[in-house]
Design an enzyme around this catalytic site. Structure first.
Site, PDB file in Angstrom:
ATOM      1  CG  ASN A 115      32.947  36.300  47.749  1.00 38.47           C
ATOM      2  OD1 ASN A 115      31.798  35.928  47.491  1.00 38.47           O
ATOM      3  ND2 ASN A 115      33.948  36.205  46.894  1.00 38.47           N
ATOM      4  CG  HIS A 163      35.708  36.998  42.910  1.00 39.52           C
ATOM      5  ND1 HIS A 163      36.220  35.777  42.548  1.00 39.52           N
ATOM      6  CD2 HIS A 163      36.007  37.172  44.219  1.00 39.52           C
ATOM      7  CE1 HIS A 163      36.811  35.236  43.604  1.00 39.52           C
ATOM      8  NE2 HIS A 163      36.699  36.061  44.631  1.00 39.52           N
ATOM      9  CD  GLU A 184      36.112  32.159  43.144  1.00 38.13           C
ATOM     10  OE1 GLU A 184      34.941  32.389  43.512  1.00 38.13           O
ATOM     11  OE2 GLU A 184      37.035  31.913  43.952  1.00 38.13           O
ATOM     12  CD  GLU A 231      39.303  38.792  46.424  1.00 40.88           C
ATOM     13  OE1 GLU A 231      38.990  38.596  47.591  1.00 40.88           O
ATOM     14  OE2 GLU A 231      38.722  38.261  45.464  1.00 40.88           O
ATOM     15  N   GLY A 234      41.441  31.008  48.305  1.00 41.14           N
ATOM     16  CA  GLY A 234      41.010  29.661  48.659  1.00 41.14           C
ATOM     17  C   GLY A 234      42.139  28.652  48.754  1.00 41.14           C
ATOM     18  CB  SER A 239      44.243  32.547  52.185  1.00 44.89           C
ATOM     19  OG  SER A 239      43.912  31.604  51.170  1.00 44.89           O
TER      20      SER A 239
HETATM   21  P1  PGA Z   1      39.260  33.199  50.377  1.00 45.97           P
HETATM   22  O1  PGA Z   1      38.448  33.939  49.210  1.00 45.97           O
HETATM   23  O2  PGA Z   1      39.227  34.080  51.586  1.00 45.97           O
HETATM   24  O3  PGA Z   1      38.526  31.895  50.582  1.00 45.97           O
HETATM   25  O4  PGA Z   1      40.657  32.999  49.860  1.00 45.97           O
HETATM   26  C1  PGA Z   1      38.519  35.325  49.039  1.00 45.97           C
HETATM   27  C2  PGA Z   1      37.723  35.728  47.819  1.00 45.97           C
HETATM   28  O5  PGA Z   1      37.752  34.996  46.818  1.00 45.97           O
HETATM   29  O6  PGA Z   1      37.041  36.778  47.820  1.00 45.97           O
END
Ligand code: PGA
Length: 249
Positions: free
Chosen positions: A9, A94, A96, A166, A172, A211
């Protein structure tokens, strides 16, 4: 037997020059991996991915799509447009998108239906916030998020889903769910899928995201219901993404 899927992603990162290097690095390093691989990129770079990856085993896709088929929806990208660029996957719901763009469970379900109707594989994201985990609500939250989708699709469509767990607090942040914590939630998601469609539910790939890195991928992927990863930060460097792919098989 479920095939492992490692999906990148990229979020809102990249430019044509950097993407060209990253894609060339992936093509060169992927070898004869048995793992299924896809990169989900910003919509302007779908053409670049199509050109670079068409003759390879690496798939590509988008990070969102419109609930609408076509028309006066300024700024939106339709399922048919993603199909036009030969996308294999599209990330939907997602965290976000849910938190920054107000996407609720009903919208996520509409988007999943739009993707399925166009022959795309939706990667349906679910996950709890830190406050929800600490309040003991993880099971309720992820079940509600997944059931909202399952309640709107035909039984025959269950096998066309990919689900990504997730935990919002792990995205992140460098904080990863332990393999046991992730497996416990994946088992709940598997149970929901199988309740709707027993055979197909057992075959759905359930990815972990949050992560995931080269140094923790192997132990996460060793869990029985963790069938792959949705990788953010570590998907932006060919060496890291390849290391996760190779850790997967
Ligand atoms: P990350 O993001 O691996 O940077 O934690 C994963 C995601 O949001 O799909």
């Amino acid at each position: 037997m479920r095939r492992t899927l490692i999906a990148g992603n990229w979020k809102m990162n990249g430019n044509q020059a950097a993407n060209a290097l990253l894609l060339a690095g992936l093509k060169e390093g992927i070898g004869a991996s048995v793992v299924q691989v896809a990169v989900c990129v910003p919509a302007p770079y779908l053409f670049q991915c199509q050109a670079a990856l068409s003759a390879t085993a690496i798939g590509w896709g988008a990070q969102d799509l419109s609930v609408h088929a076509a028309g006066a929806y300024t700024g939106e990208v339709s399922a048919a447009m993603l199909q036009d660029f030969d996308c294999s996957h599209v990330i939907i719901g997602h965290s976000e998108r849910r938190s920054n763009h107000g996407e609720d469970d009903a919208t996520v379900a509409l988007k999943v239906n739009a993707a399925l109707a166009a022959g795309l594989t939706p990667i349906v994201c679910v996950g709890e916030t830190l406050a929800q985990r600490e309040a003991g609500q993880t099971q309720d939250v992820v079940s509600r998020q997944l059931d909202a989708v399952l309640g709107t699709i035909a039984v025959e469509m269950v096998g066309r889903l990919v689900v990504a767990y997730e935990p919002v607090w792990a995205i992140g942040t460098g904080k990863t769910a332990t393999p046991e914590m992730a497996q416990a939630v994946h088992a709940i998601l598997r149970e929901r899928l199988s309740a709707k469609a027993p055979a197909a539910g057992a075959a759905v790939q359930i990815l972990y995201g949050g992560s995931m890195k080269p140094d923790n991928a192997r132990e996460l992927l060793a869990m029985p219901d963790i069938d792959g990863g949705l990788i953010g930060g570590a998907a932006l460097k060919a060496a890291d993404f390849l290391a996760i792919i190779h850790a997967a098989g």
